[in-house]
Write a protein that holds these residues in place. Structure first.
Motif, PDB file in Angstrom:
ATOM      1  N   ASP A 134       0.790  -1.235   0.000  1.00  0.00           N
ATOM      2  CA  ASP A 134       0.000   0.000   0.000  1.00  0.00           C
ATOM      3  C   ASP A 134       0.822   1.285   0.000  1.00  0.00           C
ATOM      4  N   LEU A 135       2.141   1.189  -0.061  1.00  0.00           N
ATOM      5  CA  LEU A 135       2.939   2.413  -0.160  1.00  0.00           C
ATOM      6  C   LEU A 135       2.840   2.968  -1.574  1.00  0.00           C
ATOM      7  N   ARG A 136       2.884   4.282  -1.671  1.00  0.00           N
ATOM      8  CA  ARG A 136       2.766   4.975  -2.953  1.00  0.00           C
ATOM      9  C   ARG A 136       4.152   5.418  -3.392  1.00  0.00           C
ATOM     10  N   VAL A 137       4.594   4.904  -4.541  1.00  0.00           N
ATOM     11  CA  VAL A 137       5.928   5.172  -5.058  1.00  0.00           C
ATOM     12  C   VAL A 137       5.808   5.918  -6.380  1.00  0.00           C
ATOM     13  N   VAL A 138       6.535   7.023  -6.491  1.00  0.00           N
ATOM     14  CA  VAL A 138       6.656   7.730  -7.763  1.00  0.00           C
ATOM     15  C   VAL A 138       8.104   7.599  -8.208  1.00  0.00           C
ATOM     16  N   ALA A 139       8.312   7.062  -9.397  1.00  0.00           N
ATOM     17  CA  ALA A 139       9.655   6.835  -9.936  1.00  0.00           C
ATOM     18  C   ALA A 139       9.839   7.695 -11.178  1.00  0.00           C
ATOM     19  N   ILE A 140      10.795   8.617 -11.115  1.00  0.00           N
ATOM     20  CA  ILE A 140      11.024   9.568 -12.195  1.00  0.00           C
ATOM     21  C   ILE A 140      12.390   9.287 -12.799  1.00  0.00           C
ATOM     22  N   GLY A 141      12.424   8.856 -14.057  1.00  0.00           N
ATOM     23  CA  GLY A 141      13.698   8.574 -14.694  1.00  0.00           C
ATOM     24  C   GLY A 141      13.556   7.631 -15.865  1.00  0.00           C
ATOM     25  N   GLY A 142      14.604   7.577 -16.672  1.00  0.00           N
ATOM     26  CA  GLY A 142      14.612   6.715 -17.838  1.00  0.00           C
ATOM     27  C   GLY A 142      13.872   7.315 -19.015  1.00  0.00           C
ATOM     28  N   THR A 143      13.913   6.639 -20.127  1.00  0.00           N
ATOM     29  CA  THR A 143      13.157   7.043 -21.305  1.00  0.00           C
ATOM     30  C   THR A 143      11.678   6.751 -21.081  1.00  0.00           C
ATOM     31  N   PRO A 144      10.796   7.332 -21.897  1.00  0.00           N
ATOM     32  CA  PRO A 144       9.369   6.974 -21.768  1.00  0.00           C
ATOM     33  C   PRO A 144       9.126   5.473 -21.865  1.00  0.00           C
ATOM     34  N   THR A 145       9.837   4.811 -22.778  1.00  0.00           N
ATOM     35  CA  THR A 145       9.683   3.360 -22.935  1.00  0.00           C
ATOM     36  C   THR A 145      10.126   2.620 -21.677  1.00  0.00           C
ATOM     37  N   ALA A 146      11.291   3.011 -21.131  1.00  0.00           N
ATOM     38  CA  ALA A 146      11.816   2.349 -19.939  1.00  0.00           C
ATOM     39  C   ALA A 146      10.915   2.598 -18.736  1.00  0.00           C
ATOM     40  N   SER A 147      10.431   3.832 -18.604  1.00  0.00           N
ATOM     41  CA  SER A 147       9.566   4.173 -17.482  1.00  0.00           C
ATOM     42  C   SER A 147       8.280   3.353 -17.515  1.00  0.00           C
ATOM     43  N   HIS A 148       7.700   3.231 -18.699  1.00  0.00           N
ATOM     44  CA  HIS A 148       6.481   2.447 -18.837  1.00  0.00           C
ATOM     45  C   HIS A 148       6.743   0.973 -18.533  1.00  0.00           C
ATOM     46  N   ALA A 149       7.860   0.450 -19.044  1.00  0.00           N
ATOM     47  CA  ALA A 149       8.186  -0.964 -18.816  1.00  0.00           C
ATOM     48  C   ALA A 149       8.421  -1.237 -17.334  1.00  0.00           C
ATOM     49  N   THR A 150       9.080  -0.302 -16.648  1.00  0.00           N
ATOM     50  CA  THR A 150       9.319  -0.468 -15.215  1.00  0.00           C
ATOM     51  C   THR A 150       8.013  -0.436 -14.445  1.00  0.00           C
ATOM     52  N   GLN A 151       7.133   0.484 -14.801  1.00  0.00           N
ATOM     53  CA  GLN A 151       5.832   0.564 -14.133  1.00  0.00           C
ATOM     54  C   GLN A 151       5.044  -0.732 -14.321  1.00  0.00           C
ATOM     55  N   LEU A 152       5.046  -1.269 -15.528  1.00  0.00           N
ATOM     56  CA  LEU A 152       4.345  -2.525 -15.797  1.00  0.00           C
ATOM     57  C   LEU A 152       4.936  -3.659 -14.965  1.00  0.00           C
ATOM     58  N   HIS A 153       6.272  -3.723 -14.920  1.00  0.00           N
ATOM     59  CA  HIS A 153       6.952  -4.766 -14.142  1.00  0.00           C
ATOM     60  C   HIS A 153       6.577  -4.671 -12.665  1.00  0.00           C
ATOM     61  N   MET A 154       6.622  -3.465 -12.124  1.00  0.00           N
ATOM     62  CA  MET A 154       6.356  -3.294 -10.696  1.00  0.00           C
ATOM     63  C   MET A 154       4.898  -3.591 -10.363  1.00  0.00           C
ATOM     64  N   ARG A 155       3.991  -3.139 -11.191  1.00  0.00           N
ATOM     65  CA  ARG A 155       2.571  -3.377 -10.895  1.00  0.00           C
ATOM     66  C   ARG A 155       2.206  -4.849 -11.025  1.00  0.00           C
ATOM     67  N   THR A 156       2.946  -5.568 -11.879  1.00  0.00           N
ATOM     68  CA  THR A 156       2.710  -7.009 -12.027  1.00  0.00           C
ATOM     69  C   THR A 156       3.342  -7.799 -10.897  1.00  0.00           C
ATOM     70  N   THR A 157       4.579  -7.433 -10.544  1.00  0.00           N
ATOM     71  CA  THR A 157       5.343  -8.180  -9.540  1.00  0.00           C
ATOM     72  C   THR A 157       4.917  -7.845  -8.115  1.00  0.00           C
TER      73      THR A 157
END
Length: 276
Positions: A134-157
């Motif tokens: 339930d912690l809220r994390v904002v991650a700012i960095g990487g290319t748009p593609t990398a940022s989206h891929a990281t968000q998908l990975h984290m929300r899945t994992t």
């Protein structure tokens, strides 16, 4: 001994002798720098660090995030040591940190700390995220593609972690939508490389007062799969730099082959000026 286990320990030993010669008897020993009992002064490179394990960092981040107490996390490797001595904003950021992690084997060797205290951003995040319900994390960095891929990975994992990604290119200036996410966050990770990420944090301190804030370099690219992370055993023996250099020689040659020489020259000149 460390010299037999880690061949690059000889490089650090030479660095200590070269930079300070016979003038300093306690170079590399643990010396408090006056902040508190958790800080260690690394005399040879003029830096202060807080030796913590990955689980130590995760617990401190969890405690601060859940209590909205605010915590600023920094890290230093040999590249960071060079930037520290050449960039005023980076020094200011390090001075503002509550903890400065050892993120490179040379710094661990020079501080004479066990390698369990050599902790990269992915190490402590891997220890943190399974506990970060339930912690809220904002991650700012990487290319748009990398940022989206990281968000998908984290929300899945880690589906119980409320992860929001924003790329590090279009968000050098914070718009109202990102500002609202930051105000609502418990943890803000900034991964733009040194010293851009530290300058970004300093510029936006007004949004970050009660947050856990960490400079995380390229770790968002690793989670997104756009960069490959070196096997962790290479980090433990001080060879992660060689893996990364082999992967991106043109981008990293200066950092790994030239900057240590520049840093040594800078420290030698500083030492000579002290004894004139």
């Amino acid at each position: 001994s460390a010299a037999h286990r880690y061949p690059h320990y000889w490089v650090c030993s030479a660095f200590r002798s070269l930079a300070f010669g016979p003038y300093t008897q306690r170079v590399g020993e643990r010396e408090r720098d006056g902040r508190d009992a958790g800080w260690v002064h690394v005399a040879v490179v003029g830096l202060a660090v807080t030796p913590l394990t990955a689980s130590d960092v995760a617990q401190r981040v969890l405690d601060a995030a859940r209590s909205s107490a605010g915590l600023t996390v920094g890290n230093l490797n040999l590249h960071g040591a060079y930037v520290y001595h050449t960039d005023t904003d980076f020094r200011q950021y390090c001075a503002s940190c509550d903890v400065v992690l050892i993120d490179g084997a040379p710094i661990a060797w020079l501080a004479r700390t066990p390698m369990k205290y050599r902790v990269g951003s992915t190490d402590w995040l891997d220890a943190l995220l399974p506990q970060a319900d339930d912690l809220r994390v904002v991650a700012i960095g990487g290319t748009p593609t990398a940022s989206h891929a990281t968000q998908l990975h984290m929300r899945t994992t880690f589906p119980s972690v409320k992860w929001h990604g924003a790329d590090g290119y279009s968000n050098q200036r914070v718009d109202e939508a990102l500002a609202a996410l930051i105000r609502d966050a418990d943890i803000v990770l900034v991964g733009m490389g040194m010293p851009l990420q530290e300058k970004w944090i300093l510029r936006h301190r007004h949004l970050l007062a009660d947050k856990v804030v960490a400079n995380v370099g390229g770790c968002l690219d690793y989670y997104g799969g756009t960069q490959s992370l070196a096997p962790r055993w290479l980090g433990a023996v001080g060879l992660e730099w060689l893996y990364r250099l082999g992967k991106s020689p043109r981008r990293l040659a200066r950092r790994y082959l030239w900057e240590p020489i520049l840093l040594a020259v800078l420290l030698i000149r500083r030492r000579n000026s002290m004894f004139r």
